[in-house]
Design a protein around this motif. Sequence first.
Motif, PDB file in Angstrom:
ATOM      1  N   GLY A 138       0.915  -1.366   0.021  1.00  8.09           N
ATOM      2  CA  GLY A 138      -0.027  -0.040   0.127  1.00  8.09           C
ATOM      3  C   GLY A 138       0.907   1.187  -0.189  1.00  8.09           C
ATOM      4  N   HIS A 139       0.095   2.232  -0.222  1.00  9.00           N
ATOM      5  CA  HIS A 139       0.760   3.878  -0.183  1.00  9.00           C
ATOM      6  C   HIS A 139       1.453   4.027   1.063  1.00  9.00           C
ATOM      7  CE1 HIS A 139      -1.980   5.839   2.549  1.00  9.00           C
ATOM      8  NE2 HIS A 139      -2.681   4.893   2.313  1.00  9.00           N
ATOM      9  N   ASP A 140       2.548   4.670   1.034  1.00 10.99           N
ATOM     10  CA  ASP A 140       3.446   4.929   2.197  1.00 10.99           C
ATOM     11  C   ASP A 140       3.990   3.846   2.924  1.00 10.99           C
ATOM     12  OD1 ASP A 140       3.161   7.958   1.685  1.00 10.99           O
ATOM     13  OD2 ASP A 140       1.126   7.512   2.110  1.00 10.99           O
ATOM     14  N   CYS A 141       4.107   2.682   2.388  1.00 12.85           N
ATOM     15  CA  CYS A 141       4.521   1.577   3.253  1.00 12.85           C
ATOM     16  C   CYS A 141       6.178   1.340   2.997  1.00 12.85           C
ATOM     17  CB  CYS A 141       4.107  -0.043   2.946  1.00 12.85           C
ATOM     18  SG  CYS A 141       2.349  -0.196   3.222  1.00 12.85           S
ATOM     19  N   LYS A 142       6.705   0.844   4.154  1.00 10.07           N
ATOM     20  CA  LYS A 142       8.136   0.814   4.018  1.00 10.07           C
ATOM     21  C   LYS A 142       8.596  -0.733   4.302  1.00 10.07           C
ATOM     22  CE  LYS A 142      12.238   2.847   5.113  1.00 10.07           C
ATOM     23  NZ  LYS A 142      13.316   3.657   6.134  1.00 10.07           N
ATOM     24  N   MET A 143       9.380  -1.410   3.475  1.00 13.95           N
ATOM     25  CA  MET A 143       9.890  -2.526   3.834  1.00 13.95           C
ATOM     26  C   MET A 143      11.423  -2.566   3.768  1.00 13.95           C
ATOM     27  SD  MET A 143       9.478  -6.245   1.590  1.00 13.95           S
ATOM     28  CE  MET A 143       7.723  -6.168   1.378  1.00 13.95           C
ATOM     29  N   GLU A 144      12.052  -2.955   5.025  1.00 14.19           N
ATOM     30  CA  GLU A 144      13.481  -3.039   4.997  1.00 14.19           C
ATOM     31  C   GLU A 144      13.970  -4.202   4.283  1.00 14.19           C
ATOM     32  OE1 GLU A 144      14.805  -0.247   6.227  1.00 14.19           O
ATOM     33  OE2 GLU A 144      13.344   0.335   7.456  1.00 14.19           O
ATOM     34  N   ASP A 145      15.271  -4.134   4.270  1.00 11.48           N
ATOM     35  CA  ASP A 145      16.140  -4.998   3.508  1.00 11.48           C
ATOM     36  C   ASP A 145      15.819  -6.766   3.792  1.00 11.48           C
ATOM     37  OD1 ASP A 145      17.137  -2.827   2.630  1.00 11.48           O
ATOM     38  OD2 ASP A 145      19.271  -3.107   3.718  1.00 11.48           O
ATOM     39  N   PHE A 146      15.741  -7.363   2.739  1.00  7.67           N
ATOM     40  CA  PHE A 146      16.006  -8.847   3.176  1.00  7.67           C
ATOM     41  C   PHE A 146      14.444  -9.312   3.663  1.00  7.67           C
ATOM     42  CE2 PHE A 146      20.467  -7.801   3.333  1.00  7.67           C
ATOM     43  CZ  PHE A 146      20.773  -8.719   2.121  1.00  7.67           C
ATOM     44  N   THR A 154      -2.006  -8.813   1.102  1.00 13.90           N
ATOM     45  CA  THR A 154      -2.148  -7.248   0.812  1.00 13.90           C
ATOM     46  C   THR A 154      -1.869  -6.863   2.029  1.00 13.90           C
ATOM     47  OG1 THR A 154      -4.134  -8.375  -0.191  1.00 13.90           O
ATOM     48  CG2 THR A 154      -4.306  -6.029   0.502  1.00 13.90           C
ATOM     49  N   VAL A 155      -1.024  -5.737   1.803  1.00 13.14           N
ATOM     50  CA  VAL A 155      -0.523  -4.557   2.883  1.00 13.14           C
ATOM     51  C   VAL A 155      -1.083  -3.494   2.833  1.00 13.14           C
ATOM     52  CG1 VAL A 155       1.551  -3.787   3.821  1.00 13.14           C
ATOM     53  CG2 VAL A 155       1.497  -6.026   2.749  1.00 13.14           C
ATOM     54  N   GLY A 156      -2.054  -2.927   3.700  1.00 14.80           N
ATOM     55  CA  GLY A 156      -2.589  -1.538   3.630  1.00 14.80           C
ATOM     56  C   GLY A 156      -1.779  -0.633   3.735  1.00 14.80           C
ATOM     57  N   GLY A 157      -2.141   0.740   3.775  1.00 12.80           N
ATOM     58  CA  GLY A 157      -1.005   1.825   3.717  1.00 12.80           C
ATOM     59  C   GLY A 157      -0.642   2.182   4.982  1.00 12.80           C
ATOM     60  N   ASN A 158       0.702   2.678   4.791  1.00 10.09           N
ATOM     61  CA  ASN A 158       1.497   3.185   6.171  1.00 10.09           C
ATOM     62  C   ASN A 158       1.942   2.088   6.917  1.00 10.09           C
ATOM     63  OD1 ASN A 158       2.092   6.106   6.298  1.00 10.09           O
ATOM     64  ND2 ASN A 158      -0.087   6.206   6.194  1.00 10.09           N
ATOM     65  N   VAL A 159       2.064   0.769   6.469  1.00 12.03           N
ATOM     66  CA  VAL A 159       2.485  -0.511   7.320  1.00 12.03           C
ATOM     67  C   VAL A 159       4.078  -0.276   6.924  1.00 12.03           C
ATOM     68  CG1 VAL A 159       2.623  -2.982   7.154  1.00 12.03           C
ATOM     69  CG2 VAL A 159       0.510  -1.703   7.011  1.00 12.03           C
ATOM     70  N   LYS A 160       4.621  -0.773   8.224  1.00 14.33           N
ATOM     71  CA  LYS A 160       6.198  -0.744   8.042  1.00 14.33           C
ATOM     72  C   LYS A 160       6.606  -2.249   8.627  1.00 14.33           C
ATOM     73  CE  LYS A 160       7.295   3.867   8.839  1.00 14.33           C
ATOM     74  NZ  LYS A 160       6.100   4.392   8.556  1.00 14.33           N
TER      75      LYS A 160
END
Length: 222
Positions: A138-146, A154-160
Amino acid sequence: MDKVLIIGASGHAKVIIEVVEFNKQYKIFGLIDSFKEKGGKLMNYEILGSEDIIPNLVKQGVTKGIIAIGDNWTRYQLHAKIKKLAPDFEFVTIVHHSATISVSAKIGKGTAILAGVKINTHAQVGNFCILNTNSSFGHDCKMEDFSSIAPGVTVGGNVKIDFCTAISLGANIIQGIDIGKHSIIGAGSLIVHDVNDFKLIYGVPGKEIKTIEKGEKYISKS
Ligand SMILES: CC(C)(COP(=O)(O)OP(=O)(O)OC[C@H]1O[C@@H](n2cnc3c(N)ncnc32)[C@H](O)[C@@H]1OP(=O)(O)O)[C@@H](O)C(=O)NCCC(=O)NCCS
């Protein structure tokens, strides 16, 4: 076309090979795998040997590749080993032609974006991640390395999603959730609360099952 190595020779590597072939951006020089027999073949590409031969290949002008291994921790460990053996080896990002990626999204190196993936506005995907078939970020989500999201997630908005965390097949994560590092969200889960580091969570709604170690396995065969 630059030559690339596909590092890994199992099911996920087959998927990556097809994307590379279709895109015609790189030419596959061969495969690297320390568990399969040297000289063996996968989809007509030769298994050249283990990662130990990468420094020699770099000297011959084969300076790029992708780690095509589904398990996050294994991918991390192999990356660390290759970095030591061949510091100048460059990791490429592979995007399936059917993926839809916002122009404002950022995607790191060594990451694989597979068929039908949707990445929305201002999302950030780190290095060496996998966004698997038909997953949506989703919008504004962030996924870190690996880290990785499996098919149909399905990942909603603003998920880290923090470092080296796996979201398994078909899980749903509501908006605004923070998920810690080295955690596993089981297949089919619905995540409605934040998740700490080193946790195995599953169910609808997701419940903490146990604390886990780095590298806990979640894909038995691939
Ligand atoms: C989270 C996961 C790793 C748990 O696996 P596991 O620890 O081996 O679990 P087990 O198979 O031993 O099952 C233990 C119990 O938990 C239940 N269980 C396991 N996973 C579950 C899940 N995701 N949701 C609900 N219950 C689950 C089982 O039904 C079993 O219950 P039972 O003893 O009453 O029969 C697994 O469910 C999973 O999601 N794997 C990843 C799949 C995936 O995304 N693959 C990627 C393909 S690209």
